[in-house]
Design an enzyme around this catalytic site. Structure first.
Site, short mmCIF file in Angstrom:
data_model
loop_
_atom_site.label_atom_id
_atom_site.label_comp_id
_atom_site.label_asym_id
_atom_site.label_seq_id
_atom_site.Cartn_x
_atom_site.Cartn_y
_atom_site.Cartn_z
NE ARG A 47 0.23 1.47 3.31
CZ ARG A 47 1.18 2.36 3.50
NH1 ARG A 47 2.45 1.98 3.56
NH2 ARG A 47 0.92 3.64 3.65
N GLY A 48 0.24 2.40 -0.19
CA GLY A 48 1.02 3.63 -0.38
C GLY A 48 1.09 3.88 -1.87
CB ALA A 49 0.29 6.88 -3.87
NE ARG A 88 -6.21 0.89 -1.72
CZ ARG A 88 -5.53 1.43 -0.70
NH1 ARG A 88 -4.23 1.21 -0.56
NH2 ARG A 88 -6.14 2.21 0.17
CD GLN A 198 -2.84 2.70 6.88
OE1 GLN A 198 -3.40 3.05 7.92
NE2 GLN A 198 -3.51 2.53 5.76
CG ASP A 239 -3.03 8.07 -1.64
OD1 ASP A 239 -2.84 8.53 -0.49
OD2 ASP A 239 -2.79 6.89 -1.96
CG ASN A 249 -2.06 11.57 2.48
OD1 ASN A 249 -1.51 10.71 1.79
ND2 ASN A 249 -1.71 11.79 3.73
CE LYS A 250 -4.99 5.68 4.52
NZ LYS A 250 -6.01 4.83 3.88
#
Ligand code: MRU
Length: 348
Positions: A47-49, A88, A198, A239, A249-250
């Site tokens: 995960r993570g862009a 995603r 995270q 992201d 973003n998150k």
């Protein structure tokens, strides 16, 4: 850390560190097919862009390998690439990576080199190049940020935009690492980042492992810490960044940005230029992923809410550009008005 995404072209297989199990266990998740890789992206093994962008590029190579020997290989590959791009929705890096592969495919077709075996080789080469470029981008972000970080600063970050979320080094944590390597003696506050933690599981793990002082804080304590003068600056990843600088973003990032504005604390977004989606005029056009309610209502398989209660689970929010002090990119610092500073990056 650069070995959390490893591609073995001889098998072929995409070998990922399973981020769901950190920090308790370091286990690998091996993808032999593009479907396996899509599952890994959807379930957040990786995960993570930028990390999912690089993984998507390797997934395309796996799909080309699977296409070998099929009569319908072109439609098979087309479908596989479409599925990878949609694994995603919020991070632009997935579609960005797949579009690069589609460009390679079109070029090979024009040059009459069109077989799945050729595409497997070309896709693999491109994915490996993207992986190396992403690490270089993160280091460039770190260097660009050095003028923003003073000795002894305390940096608050949300989610994980570290080595694990990229091909290595990190974006927001690239800022932290560059300052640390430059001897600035910084410290870090990691928000725990509900629901998937995270910050607690990944950011704290990475920094602690590297010997960079990190203190974990529950998401709710952000305003309290800021009000006590314990935070000098905030750095988060992204992201997707729209043409006007609005940044997805998150979930929780926007709240941190609002609090930073209230307490007059600089709020920075760190991201490579590839995270900017100049085709979207503003952040309200960014697709926001919604994930399963169980991620909110359960922890480690145990219910923490009454059964049957619904839950919101937006995975990302969009921070409006007016709350962002600067965007730290691999091509330098961008300042408001972002429509102009971002626009200048994309002039032909
Ligand atoms: O849902 P995740 O864990 O993929 O979300 C990750 C983030 O929001 C990161 O901050 C973002 O992708 C930047 S990673 C360099």
């Amino acid at each position: 850390m650069e070995d959390h995404i490893v591609f073995n072209a001889d098998i072929p297989a995409l070998d990922l560190l399973d981020q769901r199990l950190l920090p308790l266990e370091e286990r690998r998740f091996v993808c032999r097919t593009s479907q396996d890789a899509c599952t890994a992206i959807k379930t957040m093994v990786v995960r993570g862009a930028p990390a999912i962008g690089v993984s998507a590029a390797f997934a395309c190579a796996l799909a080309a390998h699977e296409a070998e020997g099929r009569k319908d290989w072109e439609s098979f590959l087309e479908q596989a690439l479409a599925e990878i791009a949609q694994a995603r929705p919020t991070a632009v890096n997935l579609s960005w990576a797949v579009e690069k592969m589609q460009g390679i495919w079109q070029k090979a077709a024009r040059e009459g080199e069109l077989t799945p075996a050729t595409l497997f080789r070309l896709f693999t080469e491109k994915a490996l190049a993207m992986q190396a470029e992403d690490i270089a981008s993160c280091r460039a972000i770190g260097q660009a940020s050095l003028e923003l970080v003073r000795p002894n600063d305390c940096i608050l970050t949300h989610c994980n935009a570290g080595a694990l979320a990229t091909a290595g080094y990190g974006t927001a944590l690239g800022v932290v690492r560059a300052a640390w390597e430059a001897g600035r003696n910084i410290t870090v506050i990691a928000d725990e980042t509900r629901p998937l933690l995270q910050g607690a599981r990944l950011t704290a793990w990475e920094l602690h492992r590297d010997g960079i002082p990190v203190t974990l804080a529950c998401d709710d304590s952000c305003a309290c810490l800021m009000s006590r003068g314990m935070v000098n600056l905030v750095v988060v990843g992204a992201d997707r960044i729209a043409a006007n600088g609005d940044t997805a973003n998150k979930i929780g990032t926007m709240g941190v940005a609002i609090m930073a504005r209230h307490f007059n604390i600089p709020f920075y977004v760190a991201a490579p230029v590839s995270t900017i989606d100049a085709s979207l005029a503003s952040g309200d056009l960014i697709p926001i992923e919604q994930r399963a309610r169980e991620e909110v209502t359960c922890i480690n398989g145990r219910d923490i809410a009454p059964q049957g209660v619904n839950a919101f689970n937006f995975a990302f929010d969009v921070t409006p550009n007016n709350l962002i002090t600067a965007i730290i990119t691999d091509r330098g610092l961008l300042y408001p008005p972002y429509t102009d500073s971002i626009g200048r990056l994309f002039v032909a």
